[in-house]
Scaffold this motif. Structure first.
Motif, mmCIF file in Angstrom:
data_model
loop_
_atom_site.group_PDB
_atom_site.id
_atom_site.type_symbol
_atom_site.label_atom_id
_atom_site.label_comp_id
_atom_site.label_asym_id
_atom_site.label_seq_id
_atom_site.Cartn_x
_atom_site.Cartn_y
_atom_site.Cartn_z
ATOM 1 N N ASN A 87 0.826 -1.203 0.000
ATOM 2 C CA ASN A 87 0.000 0.000 0.000
ATOM 3 C C ASN A 87 0.861 1.254 0.000
ATOM 4 O OD1 ASN A 87 -2.425 -1.345 -0.087
ATOM 5 N ND2 ASN A 87 -2.708 -1.332 2.125
ATOM 6 N N ARG A 88 1.977 1.209 0.701
ATOM 7 C CA ARG A 88 2.873 2.375 0.727
ATOM 8 C C ARG A 88 3.655 2.514 -0.579
ATOM 9 N NH1 ARG A 88 5.314 2.658 6.853
ATOM 10 N NH2 ARG A 88 3.322 3.089 7.846
ATOM 11 N N PRO A 105 1.559 3.812 -6.042
ATOM 12 C CA PRO A 105 1.128 5.213 -6.109
ATOM 13 C C PRO A 105 -0.371 5.314 -5.880
ATOM 14 C CG PRO A 105 1.578 4.352 -8.302
ATOM 15 C CD PRO A 105 1.990 3.292 -7.320
ATOM 16 N N LYS A 106 -0.743 6.345 -5.194
ATOM 17 C CA LYS A 106 -2.167 6.539 -4.926
ATOM 18 C C LYS A 106 -2.868 7.001 -6.196
ATOM 19 C CE LYS A 106 -1.549 7.331 -0.140
ATOM 20 N NZ LYS A 106 -2.125 7.613 1.070
ATOM 21 N N GLU A 142 -7.632 11.266 -7.044
ATOM 22 C CA GLU A 142 -9.035 11.301 -6.641
ATOM 23 C C GLU A 142 -9.884 11.892 -7.764
ATOM 24 O OE1 GLU A 142 -9.848 13.000 -2.855
ATOM 25 O OE2 GLU A 142 -8.081 12.090 -1.952
#
Length: 143
Positions: A110-111, A114-115, A118
């Motif tokens: 998760n870290r 890349p996110k 949104e």
């Protein structure tokens, strides 16, 4: 039916799941060895020679040749009904280790990933309509 099966097997998710099951089985063997061969003897040594595998309660008659034995595996192989809470403790430690390692792996992934950006919040319909009217007015000749 064979064509449907080929289509099903060729999906990426099925192959990913198959690889995960195989790796999981191998990982389970490693954790079992870690627990049974390293951690539980170390815990037993720290607590004065405890051997968790020898913690059980015999629920039935013990054969004469095994009378007084604390060998869980031999008694179980002889068909003696046993309440093996030591084996359960070992399995619980195995589970805790596997769960913790999986938690660490998921946390690291998760870290590392890349996110996803949104999605912009949806505009109210009246704002969208006003923007369209404004754009249409700007495109008119003489505006």
């Amino acid at each position: 039916m064979i064509q449907e099966f080929k289509t099903f097997i060729a999906r990426g998710n099925v192959l990913d799941l198959a690889v995960a099951v195989i790796i999981g089985a191998a990982f389970g063997k490693i954790v079992t060895s870690l627990t049974e061969d390293l951690l539980m003897p170390l815990i037993g040594w720290i607590f004065g020679g405890l051997d968790f595998s020898s913690y059980f309660i015999a629920l039935g008659p013990i054969p004469d040749k095994l009378a007084g034995s604390t060998d869980y595996a031999a008694l179980k192989a002889a068909g003696v009904p046993l309440f093996g809470y030591g084996a359960f403790v070992t399995a619980a430690v195995n589970f805790a280790i596997i769960a913790f390692v999986i938690f660490l792996i998921v946390r690291a992934m998760n870290r590392a990933m890349p996110k996803a950006p949104e999605a912009p919040a949806a505009e109210p319909a009246d704002i969208t309509l006003l923007r369209e009217i404004r754009d249409a007015l700007q495109k008119r000749p003489g505006a």
